[in-house]
Motif scaffolding. Structure first.
Motif, PDB file in Angstrom:
ATOM      1  N   ASP A 318      28.432 -12.618  -2.684  1.00 39.14           N
ATOM      2  CA  ASP A 318      29.143 -13.823  -3.161  1.00 39.14           C
ATOM      3  C   ASP A 318      30.492 -13.402  -3.742  1.00 39.14           C
ATOM      4  O   ASP A 318      30.707 -13.444  -4.962  1.00 39.14           O
ATOM      5  CB  ASP A 318      28.317 -14.551  -4.236  1.00 39.14           C
ATOM      6  N   PRO A 319      31.442 -12.976  -2.888  1.00 38.88           N
ATOM      7  CA  PRO A 319      32.680 -12.367  -3.390  1.00 38.88           C
ATOM      8  C   PRO A 319      33.623 -13.336  -4.088  1.00 38.88           C
ATOM      9  O   PRO A 319      34.390 -12.910  -4.959  1.00 38.88           O
ATOM     10  CB  PRO A 319      33.319 -11.782  -2.127  1.00 38.88           C
ATOM     11  N   LEU A 320      33.624 -14.603  -3.721  1.00 39.70           N
ATOM     12  CA  LEU A 320      34.607 -15.519  -4.296  1.00 39.70           C
ATOM     13  C   LEU A 320      34.211 -16.036  -5.675  1.00 39.70           C
ATOM     14  O   LEU A 320      35.026 -16.029  -6.605  1.00 39.70           O
ATOM     15  CB  LEU A 320      34.840 -16.700  -3.346  1.00 39.70           C
ATOM     16  N   PHE A 321      32.976 -16.469  -5.827  1.00 41.41           N
ATOM     17  CA  PHE A 321      32.556 -17.116  -7.068  1.00 41.41           C
ATOM     18  C   PHE A 321      31.459 -16.369  -7.816  1.00 41.41           C
ATOM     19  O   PHE A 321      31.145 -16.737  -8.944  1.00 41.41           O
ATOM     20  CB  PHE A 321      32.072 -18.546  -6.771  1.00 41.41           C
ATOM     21  N   SER A 344      29.392 -11.738 -11.535  1.00 39.97           N
ATOM     22  CA  SER A 344      29.068 -12.965 -12.270  1.00 39.97           C
ATOM     23  C   SER A 344      29.928 -14.138 -11.833  1.00 39.97           C
ATOM     24  O   SER A 344      29.417 -15.231 -11.560  1.00 39.97           O
ATOM     25  CB  SER A 344      29.236 -12.740 -13.772  1.00 39.97           C
ATOM     26  N   VAL A 345      31.247 -13.939 -11.782  1.00 38.31           N
ATOM     27  CA  VAL A 345      32.159 -15.055 -11.501  1.00 38.31           C
ATOM     28  C   VAL A 345      33.046 -14.800 -10.290  1.00 38.31           C
ATOM     29  O   VAL A 345      33.925 -15.614  -9.984  1.00 38.31           O
ATOM     30  CB  VAL A 345      33.030 -15.377 -12.742  1.00 38.31           C
ATOM     31  N   GLY A 346      32.834 -13.679  -9.596  1.00 42.94           N
ATOM     32  CA  GLY A 346      33.552 -13.422  -8.357  1.00 42.94           C
ATOM     33  C   GLY A 346      35.020 -13.087  -8.545  1.00 42.94           C
ATOM     34  O   GLY A 346      35.521 -12.935  -9.665  1.00 42.94           O
ATOM     35  N   LEU A 347      35.709 -12.999  -7.415  1.00 43.57           N
ATOM     36  CA  LEU A 347      37.139 -12.670  -7.451  1.00 43.57           C
ATOM     37  C   LEU A 347      37.955 -13.749  -8.162  1.00 43.57           C
ATOM     38  O   LEU A 347      38.847 -13.451  -8.954  1.00 43.57           O
ATOM     39  CB  LEU A 347      37.662 -12.481  -6.027  1.00 43.57           C
TER      40      LEU A 347
END
Length: 432
Positions: A318-321, A344-347
């Motif tokens: 889950d790389p974005l979020f 936890s919150v991505g990029l």
């Protein structure tokens, strides 16, 4: 160019001179203040070193219970809140450069709430402990202390850190029998693990080295405290404390300019001579042996490697979020705050975190190279560097209060303090 100024908002009471008492103790006015316990400097010192400064004493009185630790945390929160109330509004500050931190705190808090209350995830510690530590010790303390940066007086900070250091060492002395038993492996107590012990002792070492460089003399208390603190750092056998503390001091020395760098190096050499003369060179072998174990497959290293590998896989999924606040295989934080942010919150969520770190690094360089900022600003900057290095292999986002406090205070000092000085100069020009 900034100027170093000290604000005396907490003057002695009007009746201080009655009966000749004021004249008798006049030389102590700037050092002992009836409100020093509730000063911003004391609140800052407690945020950096307070919990573990009292741990030895608490361990002696109540080694198995948790009441003592809870009372210490409550007292620190109370002192921080009261100090904020006592500071006149004109000495409070805010800066838009803390906006990235506020955004990240909101995103990370939403992730915590989603994982715990919507996804019904269970992990250690429980929600009550996690949210109390994160919201009170990290978030609230960070913004309260950063707003009081202008009111942190050097003399109050010196007094506060000296007292806390003495309490820290007294607490360890009271538990000397237990410490000697554990010294063959890693010196620790029930209320303070080797990592916390090493980092706390190194924080005090950093303080005394900075104080020596700024005062341009090796004081008697530094000659006494530094060897004792060095002993604690060595026998705690915390590799993170060794590397992060030494790395922070190296950055500090490299950023100093001209004669200040020479004085810092000379002071460090003087402290090293005192330490080696007092403790012997065999302690260097202990440090070297511990550092050589970094690449070995001991249990601690293996577990952290597994957690960090798992955290990286979760980020890739889950790389974005991002998705989870813990590494799902072992249900624990990965002991790397940067990886923890990504998983936890991505990029996208980590962008404000990265912006905050960049602002703190810029502020650190400016404060140390300037040579004009108060002791509190320099101490906060060096502690931030130490915590930023330590964060690569230790700590969590929700529980790393020292990282948040030191980074936010460094930004507040650099950006907010200069703006305050500029307005003060304008008012002075108008007055004349």
């Amino acid at each position: 160019m900034t100027q170093r100024v000290n604000f005396h908002y907490d003057a002695p009471p009007a009746d201080f001179d009655r009966g000749g008492i004021g004249r008798r103790f006049e030389h102590l006015r700037g050092y002992v203040d009836r409100r020093i316990v509730f000063s911003p400097a004391m609140a800052f010192a407690l945020a950096i070193c307070g919990i573990y400064s009292f741990s030895g004493i608490v361990n002696r009185i109540d080694p198995e219970g948790s009441l003592g630790s809870l009372l210490i945390r409550a007292a620190i929160a109370l002192i921080t809140a009261v100090s904020f109330i006592l500071v006149p509004p004109r000495f409070r500050s805010t800066t838009p450069y803390l906006l990235p931190l506020k955004i990240f705190f909101i995103l990370y808090l939403f992730r915590l709430v989603e994982n715990i209350y919507i996804s019904s995830m269970k992990f250690s510690p429980g929600p009550a402990m996690l949210f109390s530590v994160f919201l009170v010790t990290s978030v609230a303390a960070t913004f309260i202390l950063s707003s009081m940066s202008r009111a942190i007086r050097d003399e109050n900070l010196i007094f506060s850190l000296n007292i806390l250091c003495a309490l820290f060492l007294v607490g360890l002395y009271l538990n000397r029998d237990m410490l000697f038993v554990s010294a063959d492996s890693r010196m620790s107590l029930d209320k303070i693990n080797p990592i916390a012990m090493g980092h706390t002792a190194f924080a005090f070492l950093i303080y005394f080295i900075i104080l020596t460089e700024r005062t341009r003399k090796l004081s008697f208390k530094s000659m006494i405290m530094c060897p004792l603190l060095f002993l604690v750092v060595v026998w705690a056998r915390s590799r993170g404390a060794y590397i992060a503390g030494a790395g922070a001091l190296l950055v500090y020395v490299l950023l100093l300019k001209g004669s200040n760098r020479v004085l810092a190096i000379s002071g460090a050499i003087a402290v090293a001579i005192v330490v080696l003369a007092s403790t012997g060179t065999e302690l260097i072998d202990v440090v070297a042996d511990r550092l050589e174990q970094i690449n070995s497959a001991d249990q601690s290293t293996t577990l952290r490697s597994l957690m960090q590998e798992g955290a990286w896989r979760q980020f890739q999924e889950d790389p974005l979020f991002g998705r989870y606040v813990v590494e799902m295989q072992l249900r624990f934080y990965p002991h790397n705050i940067y990886l923890e942010s990504l998983m936890s919150v991505g990029l996208i969520g980590s962008l404000p975190f990265a912006a905050h770190i960049i602002l703190a690094l810029r502020s650190t360089v400016g404060i140390i190279r300037s040579g004009k900022f108060p002791l509190g600003a320099v101490f906060a900057a060096v502690v931030f560097i130490r915590e930023a290095i330590a964060g690569l292999a230790s700590g969590s986002l929700w529980g790393n209060a020292i990282f948040w406090v030191s980074s936010a205070l460094t930004i507040s000092f650099w950006y907010g303090y200069q703006g305050f000085l500029d307005r003060s100069r304008k008012l002075e020009n108008r007055a004349y």
